[in-house]
Design a protein around this motif. Structure first.
Motif, short mmCIF file in Angstrom:
data_model
loop_
_atom_site.label_atom_id
_atom_site.label_comp_id
_atom_site.label_asym_id
_atom_site.label_seq_id
_atom_site.Cartn_x
_atom_site.Cartn_y
_atom_site.Cartn_z
N ALA A 84 0.83 -1.21 0.00
CA ALA A 84 0.00 0.00 0.00
C ALA A 84 0.86 1.25 0.00
O ALA A 84 0.41 2.33 -0.37
CB ALA A 84 -0.91 0.01 1.22
N HIS A 85 2.13 1.09 0.43
CA HIS A 85 3.03 2.23 0.64
C HIS A 85 4.28 2.08 -0.22
O HIS A 85 4.71 0.97 -0.53
CB HIS A 85 3.44 2.31 2.11
N LEU A 86 4.90 3.21 -0.55
CA LEU A 86 6.09 3.20 -1.38
C LEU A 86 7.35 2.81 -0.62
O LEU A 86 8.30 2.28 -1.19
CB LEU A 86 6.30 4.58 -2.01
N ASP A 87 7.40 3.13 0.67
CA ASP A 87 8.58 2.85 1.50
C ASP A 87 9.83 3.50 0.93
O ASP A 87 10.92 2.89 0.89
CB ASP A 87 8.79 1.34 1.68
N LEU A 88 9.68 4.75 0.50
CA LEU A 88 10.79 5.52 -0.06
C LEU A 88 11.22 6.67 0.84
O LEU A 88 11.91 7.58 0.40
CB LEU A 88 10.40 6.07 -1.44
N CYS A 89 10.83 6.63 2.11
CA CYS A 89 11.25 7.66 3.05
C CYS A 89 12.73 7.49 3.37
O CYS A 89 13.21 6.37 3.56
CB CYS A 89 10.46 7.57 4.35
N ASP A 90 13.45 8.60 3.43
CA ASP A 90 14.84 8.51 3.84
C ASP A 90 14.93 8.10 5.30
O ASP A 90 15.72 7.22 5.66
CB ASP A 90 15.55 9.84 3.62
N LYS A 91 14.10 8.73 6.13
CA LYS A 91 14.02 8.36 7.55
C LYS A 91 12.58 8.52 8.02
O LYS A 91 11.84 9.35 7.50
CB LYS A 91 14.92 9.26 8.40
N MET A 92 12.22 7.73 9.01
CA MET A 92 10.96 7.92 9.72
C MET A 92 11.28 7.95 11.20
O MET A 92 11.94 7.04 11.71
CB MET A 92 9.96 6.79 9.41
N ASP A 93 10.86 9.01 11.85
CA ASP A 93 11.18 9.22 13.27
C ASP A 93 12.68 9.12 13.50
O ASP A 93 13.15 8.59 14.51
CB ASP A 93 10.44 8.19 14.15
N GLY A 94 13.45 9.62 12.55
CA GLY A 94 14.90 9.63 12.67
C GLY A 94 15.58 8.32 12.35
O GLY A 94 16.82 8.22 12.44
N SER A 122 13.86 2.25 8.92
CA SER A 122 12.46 2.09 9.29
C SER A 122 11.73 1.25 8.26
O SER A 122 12.23 0.99 7.16
CB SER A 122 11.78 3.46 9.39
N HIS A 123 10.51 0.85 8.63
CA HIS A 123 9.71 0.07 7.67
C HIS A 123 9.24 0.91 6.50
O HIS A 123 8.75 0.35 5.51
CB HIS A 123 8.54 -0.62 8.38
N GLY A 124 9.38 2.22 6.60
CA GLY A 124 9.02 3.10 5.49
C GLY A 124 10.22 3.51 4.64
O GLY A 124 10.10 4.37 3.77
N SER A 125 11.38 2.87 4.89
CA SER A 125 12.61 3.24 4.18
C SER A 125 13.18 2.11 3.32
O SER A 125 14.28 2.22 2.79
CB SER A 125 13.68 3.68 5.20
N GLU A 167 3.90 9.56 1.54
CA GLU A 167 4.33 10.51 2.56
C GLU A 167 4.81 11.80 1.89
O GLU A 167 5.23 11.80 0.73
CB GLU A 167 5.48 9.91 3.38
N ASP A 168 4.77 12.90 2.64
CA ASP A 168 5.21 14.19 2.10
C ASP A 168 6.64 14.11 1.57
O ASP A 168 6.95 14.61 0.47
CB ASP A 168 5.12 15.28 3.17
N GLN A 169 7.54 13.47 2.33
CA GLN A 169 8.94 13.41 1.90
C GLN A 169 9.09 12.54 0.65
O GLN A 169 9.97 12.80 -0.19
CB GLN A 169 9.86 12.94 3.02
N GLU A 170 8.24 11.53 0.51
CA GLU A 170 8.29 10.70 -0.69
C GLU A 170 7.81 11.50 -1.90
O GLU A 170 8.38 11.39 -2.99
CB GLU A 170 7.41 9.46 -0.50
#
Length: 321
Positions: A142-152, A156-159, A185-188
């Motif tokens: 459902a998600h791209l998981d292209l965040c550089d960081k999540m909660d620092g 993360s599972h989103g990275s 996500e906004d950063q994605e």
């Protein structure tokens, strides 16, 4: 860190995975190696995926050695290596990298059960260590998981796929294909402004139909001799897999998922994972049962491909149309 610490006796272990588990099978000789990573420290919302591997295993004792296409894969040999445990994430992830590197070098098809989606990161890194050329990744989520960081946290599972883009044998976004996406996500969003990602959202998949989706997948992945498939259970609509940490309404239905995987496994798949199953978030354990079905159907696809259609004809009650 421990691996191979299944609590079942040897006799019980042999009954796992429809009785196809071979506790003494050698890597490179069995049809599939399997291991779990019961870790969910990379989540940004609800936990519980650490219990995913065991929740799937415990419902494999009584299932049949057949696919939904009424085919038998009686001779399929699995070596369930157990789970990676340990309090230190860096140590656990390094051990996962080492195992996956060994499996790839032995030309061993494998399956990983998570854990949250961060557990795919060391698997991809292990593949990268072992291969000598570019490889492809199909990300069903459902998600791209292209965040550089999540909660620092850069692990993360989103990275997951942001870290994949840093691998030596992933040259860029063209190596990746994203299916079932319906959240960003906004950063994605900012990151992708200058990229050209191959994304087929859940909405578009429904509009196109799975046949057209598969045509696009095959075209995107046609130049890769080795492809890894990562399946976040939340790619399914929560009505089909409620037990997951970050469910997103409007996902794939079970028929779409199974048809999609059947077509994907016509490609040279070296391994796959199923992650983010959180059984305690759903008393009916729909996500666990969905994960089990996905895994065993993929075993059937791999068996069909490696053994050949002629060999399997005698084990098929009805021809596929």
């Amino acid at each position: 860190m421990k691996i191979g610490e299944l609590t079942e006796t040897i006799a019980q272990q042999k009954k796992l995975w429809a009785g196809l588990n071979d506790p003494e099978g050698l890597m490179g000789e069995v049809d599939a190696a399997l291991f779990g990573i019961p870790y969910d420290g990379g989540v940004s919302f609800r936990g519980g995926a650490a219990k995913g591997p065991q929740s799937v295993r415990e419902i494999t004792y009584t299932i049949a050695k057949t696919t939904e296409h009424l085919e038998s894969f009686e001779g399929f040999r699995i070596r369930d290596l157990g789970d990676f445990y340990g309090g230190d994430r860096n140590r656990v992830f390094e051990d996962v990298r080492n195992l996956v590197e060994t499996l790839i070098k032995k030309n061993q098809f494998f399956t990983m059960i998570g854990g949250d989606h961060s557990t795919t990161i060391p698997v991809l890194q292990g593949i990268d260590r072992a291969v000598g050329e570019e490889f492809g990744i199909i990300h069903i989520d459902a998600h791209l998981d292209l965040c550089d960081k999540m909660d620092g946290d850069s692990l993360s599972h989103g990275s997951t796929q942001r870290r994949a883009l840093e691998l030596d044998h992933i040259s860029g976004m063209e190596n990746l294909m994203f299916l079932g996406i319906r959240s960003i996500e906004d950063q994605e969003y900012d990151f992708l402004k200058d990229q050209n990602p191959s994304i087929i959202t859940a909405y578009r998949m429904n509009q196109m139909g799975i046949k057209k989706v598969l045509e696009q997948v095959h075209e995107q992945m046609k130049n890769y001799k080795q492809i890894y498939v990562t399946i976040d259970i939340d790619a399914l609509d929560p009505g089909f897999a409620a037990g997951t940490g970050t469910p997103q309404f409007g996902g794939l239905n079970s028929r779409q998922m199974l048809d999609l995987l059947m077509g994907i496994f016509e490609l040279p798949i070296l391994g796959f994972d199923v992650v983010e199953i959180a059984p305690e978030l759903d008393p009916a354990k729909t996500a666990s049962f969905a994960g089990r079905k996905i895994i065993t159907e993929c075993f059937g696809h791999h068996w069909r491909k490696t053994r050949g259609d002629k060999v399997l004809a005698k084990d098929r009650l009805h021809d596929r149309k």
